[in-house]
Design a protein around this motif. Structure first.
Motif, PDB file in Angstrom:
ATOM      1  N   GLN A  93      19.036  51.694 -34.018  1.00  0.00           N
ATOM      2  CA  GLN A  93      18.643  53.087 -33.723  1.00  0.00           C
ATOM      3  C   GLN A  93      19.876  53.954 -33.472  1.00  0.00           C
ATOM      4  OE1 GLN A  93      15.997  53.445 -30.385  1.00  0.00           O
ATOM      5  NE2 GLN A  93      15.970  55.675 -30.449  1.00  0.00           N
ATOM      6  N   LYS A  94      20.869  53.377 -32.742  1.00  0.00           N
ATOM      7  CA  LYS A  94      22.058  54.169 -32.393  1.00  0.00           C
ATOM      8  C   LYS A  94      23.168  54.030 -33.433  1.00  0.00           C
ATOM      9  CE  LYS A  94      21.414  53.979 -27.394  1.00  0.00           C
ATOM     10  NZ  LYS A  94      21.930  53.387 -26.143  1.00  0.00           N
ATOM     11  N   TYR A  95      22.847  53.604 -34.623  1.00  0.00           N
ATOM     12  CA  TYR A  95      23.770  53.460 -35.766  1.00  0.00           C
ATOM     13  C   TYR A  95      24.795  52.348 -35.532  1.00  0.00           C
ATOM     14  CZ  TYR A  95      22.270  58.371 -35.482  1.00  0.00           C
ATOM     15  OH  TYR A  95      21.564  59.508 -35.263  1.00  0.00           O
ATOM     16  N   ASN A  96      25.448  52.365 -34.345  1.00  0.00           N
ATOM     17  CA  ASN A  96      26.436  51.338 -34.010  1.00  0.00           C
ATOM     18  C   ASN A  96      27.535  51.192 -35.049  1.00  0.00           C
ATOM     19  OD1 ASN A  96      25.647  50.553 -31.475  1.00  0.00           O
ATOM     20  ND2 ASN A  96      24.198  49.021 -32.210  1.00  0.00           N
TER      21      ASN A  96
ATOM     22  N   GLN B 109      23.421  57.040 -40.169  1.00  0.00           N
ATOM     23  CA  GLN B 109      22.408  55.998 -40.339  1.00  0.00           C
ATOM     24  C   GLN B 109      22.431  55.462 -41.772  1.00  0.00           C
ATOM     25  OE1 GLN B 109      21.265  53.705 -38.862  1.00  0.00           O
ATOM     26  NE2 GLN B 109      19.508  54.420 -37.669  1.00  0.00           N
TER      27      GLN B 109
ATOM     28  N   ASP C 253      27.582  49.684 -21.904  1.00  0.00           N
ATOM     29  CA  ASP C 253      27.946  51.111 -21.980  1.00  0.00           C
ATOM     30  C   ASP C 253      29.219  51.338 -21.211  1.00  0.00           C
ATOM     31  OD1 ASP C 253      26.112  52.428 -23.621  1.00  0.00           O
ATOM     32  OD2 ASP C 253      24.569  52.157 -22.106  1.00  0.00           O
TER      33      ASP C 253
ATOM     34  N   GLY D  25      23.990  62.688 -37.975  1.00  0.00           N
ATOM     35  CA  GLY D  25      23.226  61.494 -37.598  1.00  0.00           C
ATOM     36  C   GLY D  25      22.622  60.807 -38.812  1.00  0.00           C
TER      37      GLY D  25
ATOM     38  N   ASN E 133      16.735  58.454 -33.797  1.00  0.00           N
ATOM     39  CA  ASN E 133      17.656  59.514 -33.380  1.00  0.00           C
ATOM     40  C   ASN E 133      17.783  60.624 -34.419  1.00  0.00           C
ATOM     41  OD1 ASN E 133      18.160  58.198 -31.057  1.00  0.00           O
ATOM     42  ND2 ASN E 133      20.294  57.712 -31.454  1.00  0.00           N
TER      43      ASN E 133
END
Lengths: 229, 307
Positions: free
Chosen positions: A100-103, A157, B307, A153, A180
């Motif tokens: 979800q957060k691409y990373n 992705q 984090d 974003g 996101n």
């Protein structure tokens, strides 16, 4: 889902899967006996409320964490009969992740993020020409030399998807890939996943909260309280 | 050179009667002697009071870049380095020993002092009337220096008498009590602090990248692959940092030479370069190894959740 898919041997076979997290003195039952078969080339959407066990299932299927009990067979192999090195090899060759957060790695360009996945799989050298077609399909061929902070974003992705499929894994696990993104980018990413599924025949498991996103899959699996409904 | 009985090499303290020069002048092969009074102004600097006529006969005289010798009791002469550092010109007024002085001239460096005032004035100001802290002795035959030093030592017992060559050789670490030990302590502290700083910086840098390490694990990177990347990066940073440090030492020397030329000189010691590099490398590798090993071994989900 086509009848052809239904007749194949499952590429993912899960039986009696449980997972208990120990949070201090409290045991959290994230999965309470999950059974699931996924056919090769199938695009399965997994939906359910927060805390239903979707992400835990996703992480266990990717060999990122251990189950408490149960069996998983990936491409005919018992996932937790494997050594750590064999599971690492599985992530390298058979399973690709989209988060979800691409990373994406922030210090590398989009190209670097894709190439490091190839490097990990011992595939050195420039990206193969046929993969450049996929980059065009993803619409990021002109953005490859930008760092993640310079990408939107949706572009990040799509780079993450390119990184996930660059080693041609049989299975793509996508955890809230549109979580996101705005509607326009969400639709573009979902259409791309469906297109990749059609073109490359990759098996895709996608976790989502969004019923509209879930409808892009061949089949929707609903989870609640650690069970598949 | 004759110094008072209580003096030491690094201290300008102690003085002796100025009339001692009359007795020194009577010694064989002594052509001329002149007494000077030195008064410290801060840790590294001092003012010299001298009899200009006598000193000129002994040294061959000051070579002035601007202005000239002092004419009045309140005049001061400074060397080129001092004038540059303090932006002083001939005719300016400067403050020393809590009083104003008129700069009569700026002379070429190399006269064993950077600030010169009339001997009488300095004696009066410092309550040392009739006293000097050092006597320079000129011989009629420099080849007889050792012989004259020996005869002066015999004639002036307890006084510190050196040839110029001998005196300058005393300014070494082994001749100043405890200086060598003090230097080793300073070097040791520098090594330990430098090592720990690099180690903790690298530790923090790797710890902050736990999430990225989790991403690599999700992509199928083995612990060996991850450690290899981290250690290579740490080694590269240590080598680049060491090279940058060496370049910076040249920069600081340039800055010191140009901004405060009348102060201590920064020495650059190339034989310390590999030692400093090894310290940086060891600190960086050890600093990266701890959190790197932990992150490479930990569950990928925990690493991704960091984090």
């Amino acid at each position: 889902m086509t009848s052809e898919l239904a007749q194949s041997q499952p590429i993912i076979s899960v039986r009696g899967l449980t997972k208990i997290y120990h949070a201090g003195e409290v045991d959290v039952h994230a999965l309470r006996g999950v059974d699931l078969d996924v056919q090769p080339g199938e695009f399965v959407s997994i939906v359910g409320p927060s805390g239903s066990g979707k992400s835990t299932l996703f992480h266990i299927l990717g060999g990122l964490t251990h189950p408490t009990s149960g069996t998983i067979r990936i491409a005919g192999r018992d996932l937790f009969g494997m050594s750590d090195a064999e599971r690492t090899e599985l992530r390298k060759t058979t399973v690709g992740f989209v988060f979800q957060k691409y990373n994406l790695l922030p210090t590398l360009t989009a190209r670097g993020n894709i190439e490091i996945a190839r490097d990990i799989a011992h595939r050195n050298g420039p990206l193969p020409p046929q993969f450049l077609d996929i980059l065009k399909l993803l619409g990021i061929e002109s953005r490859l030399d930008h760092k993640p902070r310079a990408l939107s974003g949706g572009e990040q992705q799509r780079v993450a998807i390119a990184r996930a499929i660059v080693n041609q894994p049989a299975i793509l696990l996508a955890d809230e890939p549109t979580g996101n993104l705005d509607t326009e980018n969400s639709n573009a990413v979902l259409a791309l996943l469906r297109d990749l599924n059609h073109r490359l025949g990759q098996t895709i498991l996608m976790i989502t909260h969004n019923p509209e996103a879930a409808s892009y899959g061949h089949r929707v699996v609903r989870m609640r309280d650690g069970h598949i409904e | 050179m004759v110094r008072p009985p209580s003096s030491s090499v690094i201290s300008m303290s102690g003085n002796m009667p100025a009339r001692i020069t009359a007795r020194i002048d009577q010694q064989p092969h002594v052509k001329l002697s002149t007494g000077v009074l030195q008064q410290g102004t801060d840790l590294f600097n001092y003012i010299t009071g001298l009899d200009l006529a006598q000193f000129n006969r002994l040294s061959g005289g000051f070579r002035f870049l601007s202005g000239g010798p002092f004419q009045h009791p309140g005049d001061v002469m400074v060397d080129q380095f001092y004038a540059h550092q303090h932006n002083v010109h001939a005719g300016d007024t400067i403050s020393l020993l809590n009083r104003p002085w008129r700069v009569s001239g700026i002379y070429q460096p190399g006269m064993l002092t950077r600030v010169v005032v009339p001997l009488d004035t300095l004696q009066d100001l410092t309550a040392n009337t009739g006293k000097v802290s050092m006597v320079y002795v000129k011989l009629d035959d420099p080849s007889k220096t050792d012989q004259v030093v020996a005869s002066l030592r015999a004639a002036f017992k307890d006084y510190r008498i050196y040839s110029m060559e001998e005196f300058t050789s005393l300014y070494s670490v082994s001749n100043i009590p405890m200086l060598q030990g003090f230097l080793w302590v300073v070097i040791g502290l520098g090594v330990v602090v430098g090592f720990l700083t690099i180690l903790s910086s690298m530790y923090t840098a790797v710890l902050e990248r736990t999430r990225e390490i989790g991403v690599l694990k999700a992509l199928g990177a083995s612990p060996g692959y991850i450690l290899n990347i981290l250690l290579r990066e740490a080694a590269l940073l240590a080598i680049a940092g060491s090279l940058l440090g060496i370049l910076l030492s040249y920069l600081t020397r340039f800055v010191i030479q140009n901004l405060v030329p009348a102060s201590l000189i920064q020495a650059i010691v190339p034989r310390w370069w590999p030692i400093a590099g090894a310290i940086a490398l060891a600190g960086a590798l050890l600093g990266a190894l701890g959190p790197g090993l932990k992150a490479a071994r930990q569950d990928a989900i925990e690493a991704l959740a960091y984090d």
